[in-house]
Scaffold this active site. Structure first.
Site, PDB file in Angstrom:
ATOM      1  N   TYR A  20      33.372  34.312  40.974  1.00 58.10           N
ATOM      2  CA  TYR A  20      34.309  34.692  39.919  1.00 58.10           C
ATOM      3  C   TYR A  20      33.850  35.983  39.248  1.00 58.10           C
ATOM      4  O   TYR A  20      32.717  36.085  38.781  1.00 58.10           O
ATOM      5  CB  TYR A  20      34.390  33.574  38.886  1.00 58.10           C
ATOM      6  CG  TYR A  20      35.595  33.630  37.999  1.00 58.10           C
ATOM      7  CD1 TYR A  20      36.792  33.047  38.387  1.00 58.10           C
ATOM      8  CD2 TYR A  20      35.536  34.249  36.768  1.00 58.10           C
ATOM      9  CE1 TYR A  20      37.908  33.077  37.559  1.00 58.10           C
ATOM     10  CE2 TYR A  20      36.644  34.289  35.932  1.00 58.10           C
ATOM     11  CZ  TYR A  20      37.824  33.705  36.336  1.00 58.10           C
ATOM     12  OH  TYR A  20      38.917  33.743  35.519  1.00 58.10           O
ATOM     13  N   SER A  21      34.725  36.982  39.212  1.00 62.05           N
ATOM     14  CA  SER A  21      34.351  38.284  38.665  1.00 62.05           C
ATOM     15  C   SER A  21      35.483  38.861  37.832  1.00 62.05           C
ATOM     16  O   SER A  21      36.539  39.229  38.359  1.00 62.05           O
ATOM     17  CB  SER A  21      34.001  39.262  39.791  1.00 62.05           C
ATOM     18  OG  SER A  21      33.761  40.553  39.258  1.00 62.05           O
ATOM     19  N   ASN A  22      35.244  38.963  36.538  1.00 66.24           N
ATOM     20  CA  ASN A  22      36.211  39.618  35.668  1.00 66.24           C
ATOM     21  C   ASN A  22      36.299  41.111  35.939  1.00 66.24           C
ATOM     22  O   ASN A  22      37.314  41.743  35.626  1.00 66.24           O
ATOM     23  CB  ASN A  22      35.835  39.349  34.210  1.00 66.24           C
ATOM     24  CG  ASN A  22      36.007  37.889  33.843  1.00 66.24           C
ATOM     25  OD1 ASN A  22      37.104  37.361  33.882  1.00 66.24           O
ATOM     26  ND2 ASN A  22      34.904  37.224  33.512  1.00 66.24           N
ATOM     27  N   GLY A  25      41.124  29.124  30.684  1.00 65.50           N
ATOM     28  CA  GLY A  25      40.540  30.305  30.055  1.00 65.50           C
ATOM     29  C   GLY A  25      39.672  29.910  28.885  1.00 65.50           C
ATOM     30  O   GLY A  25      39.993  28.974  28.151  1.00 65.50           O
ATOM     31  N   SER A  69      41.389  33.556  30.404  1.00 60.27           N
ATOM     32  CA  SER A  69      41.594  33.833  31.830  1.00 60.27           C
ATOM     33  C   SER A  69      42.903  33.320  32.390  1.00 60.27           C
ATOM     34  O   SER A  69      43.227  33.602  33.543  1.00 60.27           O
ATOM     35  CB  SER A  69      40.427  33.264  32.647  1.00 60.27           C
ATOM     36  OG  SER A  69      39.340  34.154  32.619  1.00 60.27           O
TER      37      SER A  69
END
Length: 425
Positions: free
Chosen positions: A203-205, A362, A107
């Site tokens: 949190y959203s990928n 990440g 990330s």
């Protein structure tokens, strides 16, 4: 699975590609002893050798606790950076670890992707207030109310695609499909949103999968080309790239996870069996494709390259002042603590006794990275730990304790302050 159903598997998947720096590291720093206010620059220089020895010892402690490898690079902006590479003896047959080796950033990709968006905003080719529907018509339900800014700062409410069971074979290295941004986006938006756009932080990928698709739509170029042409080449980042396959371009740090027989009991059955070469109770996952990370987490880099990137970003070399200010405009990660850690556009911030840091972290199989800088980019630090599932599942307190000790010491060293006594002993 409904996004509101309680599930230990869902909680685990939600942490994949998730950022932990501002919440976890700030908590660790809060417990550290503040350095004496009377410390002088001369005293700091005199203690540089001691600090390096302390960081080396803490990195070795982390390897002794079970980490296959550790890379540390700290630049306090006042002298020669400290670079450390430590590895378990059994990993040397695969590769002698070097401080300049490439590794998967997870990330930490997000600050770079956000920079690309802000560059296009500065050029007038898009606006942060644009609804996602403008660029991806019909691809995001409710996209008229979700802006690009919301995608970047995780206030869109979109379900995180890494929580969908369909992505699990790719995470484990058993499905080598080349996921596109559109496919990753579709995986996330088939679930109900978590909340109304702009009302909360989560949190959203999936938001970054959408951003990746927007970047490709606006420019007509692949993400790999945008990273190369707009960031890596101008900054001469020779080991930074958005991969288009599983191959590495230079010497790289091997990433490992325990094999099924040695996986901690806390890890659910569905996450225990990775693809890859096996020896010494571990699986070498460094050859597995990270296409499933997409714009949320696929970039490869090195500690030196990332230091140069953060310095260029935070000093204004990559962005005009107006866009840099937008990058640093944060929303609270925890609504109950509005003065606590904040998330900006692809970057987050937190404050500890040694100073206020900016950065990201990440986590992908085999690679857990924390990258930090100060507000101006004059100081930088990176820690790589060559295994990651212990953090996803909170499955190894021994590694966790050693990792927190090293990260705390690295942060204070970055600010040119003595390593807290609690960590130095």
């Amino acid at each position: 699975m409904s996004p509101r159903e309680p599930s230990s598997d869902r909680a685990v998947r939600s942490r994949l590609l998730r950022s932990l720096t501002a919440s976890a590291l700030a908590v660790g720093l809060a417990a550290a002893t503040a350095p004496p206010a009377s410390a002088t620059p001369q005293a700091a220089r005199a203690g540089a050798g001691t600090q390096r020895a302390q960081l080396l010892r803490l990195a070795r402690n982390l390897v002794d606790a079970g980490a296959p490898g550790v890379i540390v690079r700290v630049d306090d902006g006042a002298g020669r950076p400290v670079e450390i590479a430590e590895q378990a003896a059994w990993t040397r047959r695969d590769h002698p670890l070097q401080a300049g080796d490439e590794f998967r950033m997870g990330s930490n990709t997000k600050p770079m992707i956000a920079t690309l968006v802000l560059q296009l905003a500065a050029e007038g080719r898009l606006a942060l207030g644009d609804p996602v529907e403008k660029w991806l018509p019909g691809q995001v339900p409710g996209g008229e109310a979700i802006t690009l800014r919301m995608l970047l700062n995780h206030t869109s409410g979109l379900f995180d695609y890494t929580e969908d069971p369909a992505i699990r074979p790719s995470i484990l290295g058993k499905d080598r499909r080349r996921w596109t941004q559109a496919e990753l986006l579709a995986l996330g938006v088939k679930h109900d949103p978590l909340f109304a756009p702009g009302t909360r932080w989560s949190y959203s990928n999936t938001g970054y999968a959408a951003i990746g698709a927007v970047l490709e739509k606006v420019t007509g170029a692949r993400l790999a080309d945008l990273v190369r042409d707009r960031i890596a080449r101008p900054l001469r980042l020779h080991h930074t790239y958005y991969p288009v396959g599983s191959a590495w371009r230079g010497p790289y740090a091997r990433g490992y996870e325990p094999d099924a027989d040695h996986m901690p009991a806390e890890v659910p059955a569905g996450f225990r069996d990775f693809a890859g070469p096996r020896h010494h109770g571990h699986v070498d996952v460094s050859g597995n494709d990270l296409a499933w990370g997409g714009a949320a987490g696929a970039v490869v880099s090195t500690t030196q390259d990332w230091s140069r990137f953060y310095t260029a970003l935070m000093s204004g070399k990559l962005l005009p002042a107006a866009q840099l200010a937008q990058l640093r405009t944060t929303v609270p990660v925890d609504a109950e603590h509005p003065d606590g850690p904040g998330y900006g556009l692809g970057i987050q911030t937190g404050t500890g006794p040694c100073g206020t840091f900016w950065g990201h972290d990440g986590g992908v199989p085999g690679y857990l990275t924390t990258t930090l800088t100060d507000r101006a980019g004059g100081r930088t630090a990176t820690v790589l730990i060559a295994t990651e599932f212990w953090a996803e599942f909170e499955a190894d307190p021994k590694i966790a304790e050693a990792a927190h000790a090293l990260q705390n010491a690295v942060t204070c060293t970055m600010f040119g302050k003595p390593v807290p006594a609690a960590q130095a002993g």
